[in-house]
Design an enzyme around this catalytic site. Structure first.
Site, short mmCIF file in Angstrom:
data_model
loop_
_atom_site.label_atom_id
_atom_site.label_comp_id
_atom_site.label_asym_id
_atom_site.label_seq_id
_atom_site.Cartn_x
_atom_site.Cartn_y
_atom_site.Cartn_z
N LYS A 26 -18.16 30.44 0.31
CA LYS A 26 -17.63 29.33 -0.49
C LYS A 26 -17.05 29.88 -1.80
CE LYS A 26 -19.22 24.73 -2.14
NZ LYS A 26 -20.42 23.86 -2.20
N SER B 242 -19.74 19.29 -0.31
CA SER B 242 -18.62 20.04 -0.82
C SER B 242 -18.34 21.34 -0.08
CB SER B 242 -18.85 20.37 -2.29
OG SER B 242 -19.99 21.19 -2.45
N SER C 263 -24.62 19.30 -0.14
CA SER C 263 -23.31 19.93 0.10
C SER C 263 -23.30 21.02 1.16
CB SER C 263 -22.76 20.50 -1.21
OG SER C 263 -22.22 19.45 -1.98
#
Ligand SMILES: [Mg+2]
Ligand SMILES: [Zn+2]
Lengths: 491, 95, 492
Positions: free
Chosen positions: A78, A153, A177
């Protein structure tokens, strides 16, 4: 050979045994990533430099011992974890051109274990969102249905996994997330105990809630990733000093005597879609078949988890994001003409144009909650309710080992569906945020598909540092074919 | 609670954010709806409850007073929007 | 009404840079004067993802200081964020302490500038640890050119000491600060160098005025940019006058106008209003989630207490009681620092009387230190040698002015002992017969002085002593005088 069907541990074994060349494995996933990213936008950047490290692994003599079971296996990370020399954008215009001069501890441990990062995964801007729609670099699409969100996310990480762009991924979880996108994309995703993985180098959203989380198709891969990343870190004052368990070694141990609690409030919640409820029921059946004892657990306070979270997280975020002011790094806007203080104007315009709307909403909310006259009624109140929620969960774990329930109320929703109603979007997190507030580990486990072909999932939660138990339960579900790891294909 | 545009403007100033009048209005509406949503916490009796600001009761994470290698000046300034090779540059602090 | 009716009321906030090797939350060095932005790392640059880790030494130094300042030390302390935007504050917040400071209420006693034998006491509200900001530099010449930011200082540990408004005059404020600096120097917790910014002072000032309708307080003004103790003294005196005039003009009282910040302009010798930060003071303090609380256990407190040593106040009293020094003399010696006190005690231990040792220290030693810009550690005459020298004078083996010659000789010959100095300077004891002969000879040569002496006017004897010393530098002037007097009396 369809390498994307293999577990990461198996890939690592074959590379080590000389059955596969590491550089071929990396080339394979790079090509797949380049090809599939066009439709998904799961990766902000694809990094061919991984090939150099792969060739080095291939040149290595057979006498040298492996650095980890995942040596040579590609991973996507990420874009919120710093890696020296790499752009770390947090999917924000603010950090569009920020090159990290240092490496996050979690990433460093992966690199030390020989794992090879091949891409930077898309995400909601500064991890604020549940759909990867707030990214400055455009939305990510769900490989199972391109009109739907991959969740967020960590939507880029989950989508890349689901599409077989990499066998491993790292996300971060502040309120769900890692788990919610894992659920929407049909992969395994763990939010570890707060402090189990160092936050050093993880760009902060809400410091007391953020955790790095491993993600993969296979439970053993998540365990292997956790094994590498977990452990105390002198650079993170909030990292837990406790020794790390043998997560891989714990997989497969019998579940006799396991006490499973079913969270009534979550399973029976009116927002929960029937197929999600059925998935949880099915999981319960499997677990009882495996010898677990069942119990209903009431968590009356968890209904306050979302409002608590939406005060605590934005408050911390408003302060954490103050550093983006155009002075030392990142985006800078010009001051307006003829203003009294060009400096103040530069800072305000930088922040107004560098951040997207969701970030600004949360910064505003947090600033409000901390400001004079509102602190006690909002921020402080939330911290008190937080303690009550955490204690209620702790009491539950005196009676059961694992709590089972849904991850999100529904399968992946359509892109744009919740975009103009923040509160409705926030309620996507209603079953996940309590784990962050309490600092406990929680795992999203795939649970097959609904009749539209969308992935379903269940959530397992445990007491602090019970990751080995959660992973073992999930491993049994996997071995018992409660779910079968699957890569999404589309035309 | 009621949130006036003036209050929102003040919060924006504290947060160093600038909004047009139009944005200010839509933000006010959104903020107000979020705030009324979180206000359900008022229903929880928190009398005598201590705040919880850390998930775990950790303490004493200390470091010895020993110099560790930092960043070179070049690396420190590498991401700066403006610098002169020695210092970060910003529009005049004193207007 | 006159100025006499108004009482100056002052509270101080003193920021002290603690003497650590590294910053409060990262391993960067804190050396003053390094090239800009060369003592920085991801943590003190406030880079995304970087996290603070507390320096153990800073905690120890803060506890030590707190104990020396008679502060209550809590069992637990924690960290808070103070949020505000400023370009030299890289994170957009300062890590500080809000509701649980590392040092609770305490006090400091110091010599009353108006009466050195008395002390004044100022109560302390608290002392807390916090990180320093960086430095903004403004190019005065180019006017609106860019400001330059150096973050070397960002993250340096500061102890902010806050007093109650207990000070009542500019002189008292200066005396308090002098004592505080001395104490911190004795503790060796800070360099206390105001030029280098390791000690910074802000003052909160107002007046309490007796009016026919009762006491009124004027609005509190915070005075900043006080770069020396002299500046503190002058700025407070200036504010006293200014606030008095202001009050006579507008009669505004405390609470009727917001707290004002003014800066001291050294060149103009005035305070000038400073622009307020527009957010006024809504710092949105909240517990820093990146840091955990610190437990201060009894063991740590005892360890810190053991490091304290004698404080200046205790030392002054001991020098008075144990050595019979005056309050003034004790203060002069203590004010020079612990090393000079130790030097003094060693000189006395070698047989010098405390009185004579004190006067030698204050005159000969301190003058030399000043002239040659030395510290007592660098002083070429060690305490044993000076003690031996003064003891010789004490025993009458050496005449005082010859002892000073020896002192000078020692300065140029650090290896020399007393015997070598005597030989080099031709110092021999003059026996009484020899001395009587010399005196008789002088009396014979100066009959008019003898006549004056007989008439009761002894002024001329001084000239005889001078003449005696010229003929033989080793003579003891006191003896010359007494022998001459004796001889004159014998003449009848
Ligand atoms: Mg301060
Ligand atoms: Zn540093």
């Amino acid at each position: 050979m369809e390498l994307e069907r293999l577990s990461a541990v198996e890939l690592g074994r074959r590379i080590a045994a000389g059955e596969l060349k590491c550089s071929e494995v990396v080339r394979y996933f790079l090509d797949r990533s380049i090809e599939r990213n066009a439709a998904l936008n799961a990766l902000i950047e694809i990094d061919e430099e991984a090939l150099n490290a792969a060739e080095e692994i291939d040149r290595r003599s057979s006498r040298e011992s492996r650095r980890s079971p995942l040596e040579g296996v590609p991973i996507v990370i990420k874009d919120i974890l710093c890696m020296e020399g790499k752009r770390t954008t947090c999917a924000s215009r603010m950090l569009e051109n920020f090159t990290a001069p240092y490496t996050a501890t979690a990433v460093k441990r992966l690199l030390d274990g020989g794992v090879l990062p091949i891409g930077r995964a898309n995400m909601d801007e500064f991890a604020m969102g549940g759909s990867t729609e707030t990214s400055y670099f455009g939305v990510t699409r769900n490989p199972w249905d391109l009109s739907r969100t991959p969740g967020g996310s960590s939507g880029g990480s989950a989508a890349a996994l689901a599409a077989g762009m990499a066998p491993l991924a790292v996300g971060t979880d502040t309120g769900g997330s890692v788990r919610q996108p894992s659920a929407y994309c049909g992969v395994v995703g763990l939010k570890p105990t707060y402090g189990r993985i160092s936050r050093y180098g993880l760009v902060a959203f809400a410091s007391s809630l953020d955790q790095v989380g491993p993600m993969a198709h296979y439970v053993e891969d998540v365990a292997a990733l956790l094994q590498l990343m977990a452990g105390p870190d002198g650079r993170d004052s909030t990292s837990l000093p406790a020794a790390v368990d043998d997560y891989l070694g714990a997989l497969g141990k019998p579940l006799d005597g396991l006490r499973v609690g079913v969270i009534s409030e979550h399973v029976e919640h009116p927002d929960v879609a029937p197929e999600v409820r059925q998935a949880v029921q099915r999981a319960i059946t499997h677990l009882t078949d495996l010898g677990a004892a069942l119990e209903q657990v009431h968590l009356a306070l968890t209904r306050y988890a979302v409002p608590t979270y939406y005060l605590v997280a934005p408050s911390e975020a408003s302060s954490n994001l103050s550093r983006y002011d155009g002075v030392h790094y990142g985006y800078r806007d010009r001051p307006a003409e003829g203003v009294e203080s060009p400096l103040v104007s530069m800072m305000s315009r930088t922040r107004s144009h560098g951040f997207g709307d969701e970030v600004k909403r949360r910064v505003m909310l947090g600033t409000f909650a901390l400001s004079a006259g509102y602190y006690d009624a909002y921020y402080k109140k939330a911290l008190k309710v937080r303690r009550m929620i955490a204690e209620e969960m702790r009491r539950a774990f005196e009676r059961v080992d694992v709590l089972v329930g849904p991850v999100a109320p529904t399968p992946a929703f359509s892109l744009g569906e919740n975009a103009d109603d923040p509160v409705r979007m926030y309620l996507q997190d209603q079953f996940t945020v309590a784990a962050n507030l309490a600092g406990i580990p929680a795992l999203a486990v795939p649970a097959g598909f609904n009749d539209q072909g969308l992935p379903l999932a269940v959530q397992l939660q445990g007491a602090p540092l019970s990751e080995a138990t959660l992973l073992n339960v999930a491993y049994h579900l996997q071995q018992n074919r409660f779910f079968v790891p699957r890569v999404a294909e589309w035309k | 609670m009621q949130l006036t545009i003036e209050q929102v403007r003040k919060v924006a100033q504290l947060a160093r954010l600038e909004f047009t009048e139009e944005q200010l209005e839509s933000f006010s509406a959104q903020l107000a709806s979020i705030i009324s949503f979180v206000e359900q916490l008022k229903d929880v009796d928190t009398e005598g409850v201590e705040v919880l600001s850390h998930p775990h009761a950790l303490q004493d994470a200390l470091r010895e007073d020993e110099v560790q290698e930092g960043l070179s000046r070049q690396a420190a300034l590498a991401n700066a929007p403006a610098h002169d090779g020695e210092c970060f540059l910003v529009p005049p602090v004193l207007g | 009404m006159t100025l006499d009716a108004c009482q100056l009321v002052v509270g101080l906030e003193v920021h002290v840079q603690l003497r650590t090797q590294t910053k409060l939350f990262c391993g960067c060095p804190t050396i003053f004067g390094a090239p800009a932005n060369t003592q920085v790392c991801p943590v003190c640059l406030g880079l995304p993802g970087a996290l603070p880790v507390l320096n153990r030494r800073a905690v120890e130094l803060a506890v030590q200081t707190g104990l020396a300042l008679n502060c209550a030390i809590p069992a637990r302390t924690k960290w808070d964020r103070k949020n505000y935007f400023y370009p030299d504050l890289p994170k957009g917040y300062q890590i500080s302490q809000f509701d649980l400071p590392i040092c609770g209420p305490g006090w400091l006693e110091f010599p009353d500038p108006d009466a050195p034998e008395h002390t004044l006491r100022v109560r302390l509200v608290r002392a807390h640890l916090e990180e320093d900001a960086g430095k903004s530099m403004h190019d005065e010449k180019s006017g609106r050119g860019d400001s330059r930011i150096d973050l070397n200082r960002a993250g340096t540990p500061l102890l902010e000491i806050v007093t109650e408004p207990d000070l009542r005059s500019p002189q008292a404020a200066k005396a308090f600060l002098t004592e505080l600096r001395l104490l911190l120097t004795y503790l060796d917790v800070s360099d206390c160098n105001m030029q280098e910014g390791s000690l910074r002072v802000d003052a909160n000032v107002n007046l309490h005025i007796d009016t026919p309708s009762g006491k009124v307080a004027t609005p509190i003004v915070e005075v900043k940019n006080l770069n020396s103790f002299r500046a503190v003294e002058r700025a407070l005196a200036y504010e006293q006058q200014r606030q008095w005039q202001q009050w006579q003009r507008d009669g505004k009282q405390l609470g009727e106008v917001p707290k004002q910040t003014r800066g001291w302009d050294e060149n103009q010798a005035v305070t000038v209003p400073q622009r307020e930060k527009e957010e006024s003071s809504d710092y949105r303090y909240f517990p820093d989630p990146d840091l955990v609380p610190i437990a201060i256990d009894a063991e740590l407190i005892e360890r810190c207490r053991a490091c304290l040593g004698e404080r200046p106040l205790e030392l002054r009293l001991r020098l008075q009681q144990e050595y019979g020094l005056t309050a003034y003399d004790a203060d002069v010696i203590v004010a020079q620092g612990r090393a000079l006190v130790e030097y003094f005690e060693m000189v006395v231990a070698k047989g010098a009387s405390a009185k004579r040792a004190s006067s030698w220290l204050q005159q000969d030693v301190l003058r030399t230190l000043n002239e040659q810009n030395l510290t007592i550690e660098q002083f070429p005459i060690d305490a044993d040698k000076l003690g031996e020298l003064i003891a010789a004078v004490e025993k009458g083996e050496l005449e005082n002015s010859r002892a000073r010659d020896v002192f000078q000789y020692y300065l140029g010959h650090p290896q020399a002992g007393l015997e070598q100095a005597r030989a080099a300077l031709g110092i021999v004891q003059v026996d009484d017969r020899e001395l009587t002969e010399l005196c008789q000879k002088l009396l014979d040569e100066h009959p008019q002085i003898v006549a004056q002496a007989k008439a009761g006017d002894l002024k001329g004897l001084g000239a005889l002593i001078g003449a005696a010393k010229r003929r033989n530098p080793n003579v003891d002037p006191r003896k010359v005088r007494s022998i001459c007097q004796h001889l004159i009396e014998q003449q009848g």
